[in-house]
Design a protein around this motif. Sequence first.
Motif, mmCIF file in Angstrom:
data_model
loop_
_atom_site.group_PDB
_atom_site.id
_atom_site.type_symbol
_atom_site.label_atom_id
_atom_site.label_comp_id
_atom_site.label_asym_id
_atom_site.label_seq_id
_atom_site.Cartn_x
_atom_site.Cartn_y
_atom_site.Cartn_z
ATOM 1 N N PRO A 1 -48.331 6.340 -76.840
ATOM 2 C CA PRO A 1 -47.447 5.280 -77.326
ATOM 3 C C PRO A 1 -45.971 5.564 -77.046
ATOM 4 O O PRO A 1 -45.599 6.712 -76.774
ATOM 5 C CB PRO A 1 -47.708 5.296 -78.826
ATOM 6 C CG PRO A 1 -48.023 6.721 -79.122
ATOM 7 C CD PRO A 1 -48.822 7.196 -77.941
ATOM 8 N N ASP B 1 -51.591 -1.551 -79.964
ATOM 9 C CA ASP B 1 -51.662 -0.369 -79.102
ATOM 10 C C ASP B 1 -52.496 0.710 -79.782
ATOM 11 O O ASP B 1 -52.064 1.328 -80.753
ATOM 12 C CB ASP B 1 -50.240 0.135 -78.826
ATOM 13 C CG ASP B 1 -50.223 1.296 -77.830
ATOM 14 O OD1 ASP B 1 -51.314 1.766 -77.424
ATOM 15 O OD2 ASP B 1 -49.113 1.748 -77.477
ATOM 16 N N THR C 1 -51.350 4.440 -80.742
ATOM 17 C CA THR C 1 -50.420 4.770 -81.835
ATOM 18 C C THR C 1 -51.099 5.505 -82.982
ATOM 19 O O THR C 1 -50.449 5.785 -84.001
ATOM 20 C CB THR C 1 -49.765 3.489 -82.394
ATOM 21 O OG1 THR C 1 -50.790 2.614 -82.897
ATOM 22 C CG2 THR C 1 -48.955 2.773 -81.336
#
Length: 304
Positions: free
Chosen positions: A12, A179, A182
């Motif tokens: 990330p 995402d 993360t």
Amino acid sequence: RPFFEDAVSKSPVVYLIHNMLTVEECDELIGMAKGKYDRVDDSSGTNNYLENTMVSEKLGETLAKNIDRVTLWKGGIAGKVIKDVDERISQVTGFPPEHFSDFQINKYEEGSSHEPHFDVNPTNGIMATITIFLNDVPQGSGGEFIYTNPDDGDEPVVITPTKGLAIVHHNTDEKYNFDQSTIHKEATLSGGIKYVAKKYVYLNPQPNHLRIVLPLMAMPFGGKLPRLFITLQNALIEKYGSESAEVYFQKIVTMIPVLLLIGIASAVSAFVTNKLKGDGGEKKDEKEAEGKSKKSKSKSKKSD
């Protein structure tokens, strides 16, 4: 002054910002939270959507172990310390303050940890998370903040808690899709205490009932929101679904100040009315007493 460290991860996207908070501001936030904590129970099956405490992804198993937490509802009525911090965070990160959550303060003691998890809220999408350490944790005492599974194939990203240091990560990609990289954890603290402040950046600007009304309701309790509001929102979500529930919740919460003002006005009106009646009654009694006194004197003179 705050300064960026180059991105420590591209997937990330993670940035480190040193000196985001001053020593005094860190201590101030710790002081604001003192005596207001509740133990996190993410195994209960009940989400706290308002304060971004979601149930464990593993049913019946707690991920937040021995963590105490409070959200300080300050919003648009915050004092100088919070306003200065929010303005600085906005200037440094570029995120507009209207998208900020209030500070969530987490207290870790020996044995506390937070197992791998995501920052998600199904009712209020979280675009980014800002994590700020409020005290130093000595090397060897654990408590590191770790991104466990970067997509770029590198080793896990490990960050040592340092007072005033902020970690910024995006929970969504450039198309606002969630995402998966993360996922992160906070390692077991082997000694001492660790304080962490979190500020979530929402996808949408926060409406007035969250920025003004709820902080007003929390003000008498030092910024801690009464559990009633969390229970109310959960009940509405369960009955109507998240979208409709938010509409109903906003209407109910927005009406509270109006009802309070009506109640105060009614109480003041009743007090004034009773006061006037009381004053009128006293004057009437005084006149009657004066009349009786005159009659008594008149009779006394006749008998003489």
